[in-house]
Design a protein around this motif. Structure first.
Motif, PDB file in Angstrom:
ATOM      1  N   VAL A  92      -8.642  -9.873  12.731  1.00  0.00           N
ATOM      2  CA  VAL A  92      -7.718  -9.045  12.756  1.00  0.00           C
ATOM      3  C   VAL A  92      -8.300  -7.553  12.733  1.00  0.00           C
ATOM      4  N   TRP A  93      -7.789  -6.838  13.671  1.00  0.00           N
ATOM      5  CA  TRP A  93      -7.787  -5.354  13.508  1.00  0.00           C
ATOM      6  C   TRP A  93      -6.533  -4.754  13.860  1.00  0.00           C
ATOM      7  N   LEU A  94      -6.123  -3.516  13.196  1.00  0.00           N
ATOM      8  CA  LEU A  94      -4.982  -3.141  13.107  1.00  0.00           C
ATOM      9  C   LEU A  94      -5.141  -1.521  13.145  1.00  0.00           C
ATOM     10  N   TYR A  95      -4.316  -0.865  13.893  1.00  0.00           N
ATOM     11  CA  TYR A  95      -4.083   0.649  14.001  1.00  0.00           C
ATOM     12  C   TYR A  95      -3.670   1.177  12.704  1.00  0.00           C
ATOM     13  N   GLU A  96      -4.549   2.143  12.055  1.00  0.00           N
ATOM     14  CA  GLU A  96      -4.316   2.639  10.900  1.00  0.00           C
ATOM     15  C   GLU A  96      -3.040   3.109  10.618  1.00  0.00           C
ATOM     16  N   GLY A  97      -2.013   3.502  11.531  1.00  0.00           N
ATOM     17  CA  GLY A  97      -0.739   3.892  11.292  1.00  0.00           C
ATOM     18  C   GLY A  97      -0.105   2.813  10.648  1.00  0.00           C
ATOM     19  N   TYR A  98      -0.332   1.722  10.842  1.00  0.00           N
ATOM     20  CA  TYR A  98       0.538   0.568  10.435  1.00  0.00           C
ATOM     21  C   TYR A  98       0.273   0.261   8.838  1.00  0.00           C
ATOM     22  N   LEU A  99      -0.766   0.898   8.152  1.00  0.00           N
ATOM     23  CA  LEU A  99      -1.238   0.822   6.853  1.00  0.00           C
ATOM     24  C   LEU A  99      -0.586   1.668   5.866  1.00  0.00           C
ATOM     25  N   MET A 100      -0.289   1.484   4.603  1.00  0.00           N
ATOM     26  CA  MET A 100      -0.172   1.977   3.610  1.00  0.00           C
ATOM     27  C   MET A 100      -1.130   2.007   2.708  1.00  0.00           C
ATOM     28  N   MET A 101      -2.089   2.836   2.405  1.00  0.00           N
ATOM     29  CA  MET A 101      -3.400   2.998   1.717  1.00  0.00           C
ATOM     30  C   MET A 101      -3.035   2.891   0.208  1.00  0.00           C
ATOM     31  N   ASP A 102      -3.946   2.331  -0.450  1.00  0.00           N
ATOM     32  CA  ASP A 102      -3.903   2.091  -1.624  1.00  0.00           C
ATOM     33  C   ASP A 102      -4.870   3.420  -2.564  1.00  0.00           C
ATOM     34  N   ASP A 103      -4.170   4.557  -2.974  1.00  0.00           N
ATOM     35  CA  ASP A 103      -5.012   5.502  -3.502  1.00  0.00           C
ATOM     36  C   ASP A 103      -5.993   5.071  -4.623  1.00  0.00           C
ATOM     37  N   GLN A 104      -5.712   4.019  -5.325  1.00  0.00           N
ATOM     38  CA  GLN A 104      -6.861   3.505  -6.483  1.00  0.00           C
ATOM     39  C   GLN A 104      -7.993   2.855  -5.922  1.00  0.00           C
ATOM     40  N   ASP A 105      -7.588   1.986  -4.708  1.00  0.00           N
ATOM     41  CA  ASP A 105      -8.718   1.213  -4.115  1.00  0.00           C
ATOM     42  C   ASP A 105      -8.815   1.392  -2.815  1.00  0.00           C
ATOM     43  N   PRO A 106      -9.992   1.896  -2.272  1.00  0.00           N
ATOM     44  CA  PRO A 106      -9.996   2.538  -0.895  1.00  0.00           C
ATOM     45  C   PRO A 106     -10.198   1.241   0.064  1.00  0.00           C
ATOM     46  N   SER A 107     -10.467   0.026  -0.579  1.00  0.00           N
ATOM     47  CA  SER A 107     -10.803  -1.198   0.355  1.00  0.00           C
ATOM     48  C   SER A 107      -9.485  -2.065   0.287  1.00  0.00           C
ATOM     49  N   THR A 108      -8.320  -1.601  -0.081  1.00  0.00           N
ATOM     50  CA  THR A 108      -6.990  -2.007  -0.140  1.00  0.00           C
ATOM     51  C   THR A 108      -6.032  -1.310   0.482  1.00  0.00           C
ATOM     52  N   ALA A 109      -5.033  -2.033   1.072  1.00  0.00           N
ATOM     53  CA  ALA A 109      -3.851  -1.372   1.867  1.00  0.00           C
ATOM     54  C   ALA A 109      -2.666  -2.479   1.896  1.00  0.00           C
ATOM     55  N   TYR A 110      -1.514  -1.787   2.217  1.00  0.00           N
ATOM     56  CA  TYR A 110      -0.368  -2.518   2.431  1.00  0.00           C
ATOM     57  C   TYR A 110       0.219  -2.426   3.713  1.00  0.00           C
TER      58      TYR A 110
END
Length: 412
Positions: free
Chosen positions: A329-347
């Protein structure tokens, strides 16, 4: 190879941008479920967003489009004049030359009378000044010395006054001609054959919220053939050229399609398109999220089965381009809500059992050239996700997939 990489990069961005535009458009143009204020959310499968929904044949560039007549004419009313009567209504058929609306002329008639009086006064003044100049010239013939000098100065001053009066008279005549033209053109007629599709309120003009421009008072759609109108933004405009072959896809029936050709990319009429999220899905009201978009038009080989105002998808031919990332799975970054506390995690906002849920995902590699993240956990190619518009709510109903799709993998 460098040239091909650039083309692939542009095309991938087009895919993500087109999907985002489709989502935002559908979300804003559909009402919520009965008895609920929550609007349904448009989703698409990860496989589709990766360009793998056609049997891994390559990249699929899609844009949102709308079917419209080959020609649409917007008619503005003069803000400095008062509309006295409107002769047409929406959905009314008109012929070229038919009266549409009229302006009041009472004020113009009074204005014309005043202008004519001022012109008569100026013409009388010119006659008087010419007589004065003739008298001064006659008197100066027998003058000498200082007396002659005084007459010369008076004659020059009188001549200057007369020239100014002539200039003022010419300017006043221009005003009179303009007023007469307004009176003679107090009835506005239809410029083309067609159907009146919009009639506004002349006393309360509406403003387009997306462009900030005043909407037309009247709109007439031409009779005849249909075309498809789409939009491309300023970053991707070079990827669409007149003469390109495209396929028009029905949103309601995947089996329906039409063939067309890009006829025009209108670079002279840019519109402002504000995005409500930044690359990471966070709200951002800065100018960085405001870009220009340009309309482009598709001429159809056949419009059988299409209706004016129908929303469709415009699929560009992608040639022999192949995806650089097809595994996992590869996803364009615009679809991701980044986790400010953990750079390896998003929503992401994912469809699950017909509803929107906030799904945690684990990030792997990052393709900086493409702007794509590898998703190592929390999402599969068969899952469906939504663009993270700030108005998306968890629990909102899902749109864009058949009833038996969109259940997705379970949320951790």
């Amino acid at each position: 190879m460098k040239k091909k990489a650039v083309v692939i990069t542009v095309t991938l961005i087009l895919v993500a941008a087109a999907a985002a535009v489709i989502f935002i458009f559908l979300r804003k143009n559909r009402t919520g479920t009965a008895g609920s204020d929550t609007q349904p959310v448009y989703v698409d499968t990860v496989k589709s967003l990766m360009g793998l929904d056609n049997g891994d044949l390559g990249l699929s560039q899609r844009f949102s489009g709308i079917v419209e007549p080959q020609k649409t004419v917007d008619i503005q009313n003069d803000s400095g004049r008062t509309v006295s009567e409107v002769y047409v209504s929406e959905e009314q058929a008109v012929k070229a030359g038919d009266p549409l609306f009229s302006y009041t002329t009472d004020d113009l008639t009074l204005q014309l009378s005043q202008q004519q009086l001022e012109l008569d006064r100026l013409n009388n003044s010119i006659t008087t000044q010419n007589q004065q100049i003739a008298d001064l010239i006659k008197q100066a013939q027998n003058a000498t010395g200082d007396t002659l000098l005084q007459y010369t100065i008076q004659i020059q001053q009188a001549q200057n006054d007369e020239k100014q009066s002539e200039y003022d008279a010419q300017a006043k005549q221009v005003e009179i001609n303009k007023t007469n033209e307004q009176i003679n053109n107090s009835i506005v007629t239809a410029p083309i054959d067609g159907t009146v599709t919009h009639v506004g309120n002349p006393e309360q003009p509406q403003t387009d919220s997306s462009t900030g421009q005043t909407e037309a008072f009247l709109t007439i759609t031409a009779s005849g053939d249909l075309r498809v109108k789409g939009y491309v933004n300023e970053q991707n405009i070079s990827a669409i050229q007149p003469g390109q072959t495209v396929t028009i896809l029905s949103r309601l029936d995947n089996g329906l399609s039409w063939t067309g050709t890009v006829d025009q990319v209108d670079t002279k009429n840019a519109e402002s398109a504000s995005q409500n999220t930044n690359y990471y899905g966070a709200q951002d009201n800065t100018d960085l999220n405001t870009t220009s978009r340009y309309p482009f038009y598709v001429t159809l080989e056949s419009a059988d089965g299409l209706m004016n105002g129908q929303h469709v998808l415009i699929q560009m031919d992608s040639g022999d381009l192949q995806l650089p990332h097809t595994d996992g799975v590869w996803l364009y970054e615009g679809y991701l809500m980044m986790d400010d506390q953990d750079p390896s995690t998003a929503y992401v906002y994912k469809a699950q059992k017909g509803k929107i849920v906030k799904q945690k995902v684990t990030l792997g590699e990052y393709d900086q050239d493409m702007g794509y993240y590898q998703i190592t956990d929390g999402l599969t190619q068969d899952d469906a996700i939504a663009w993270p518009d700030e108005t998306v709510q968890e629990g909102a109903p899902v749109q864009g997939l058949p009833a038996d799709e969109g259940s997705g993998s379970q949320q951790p």
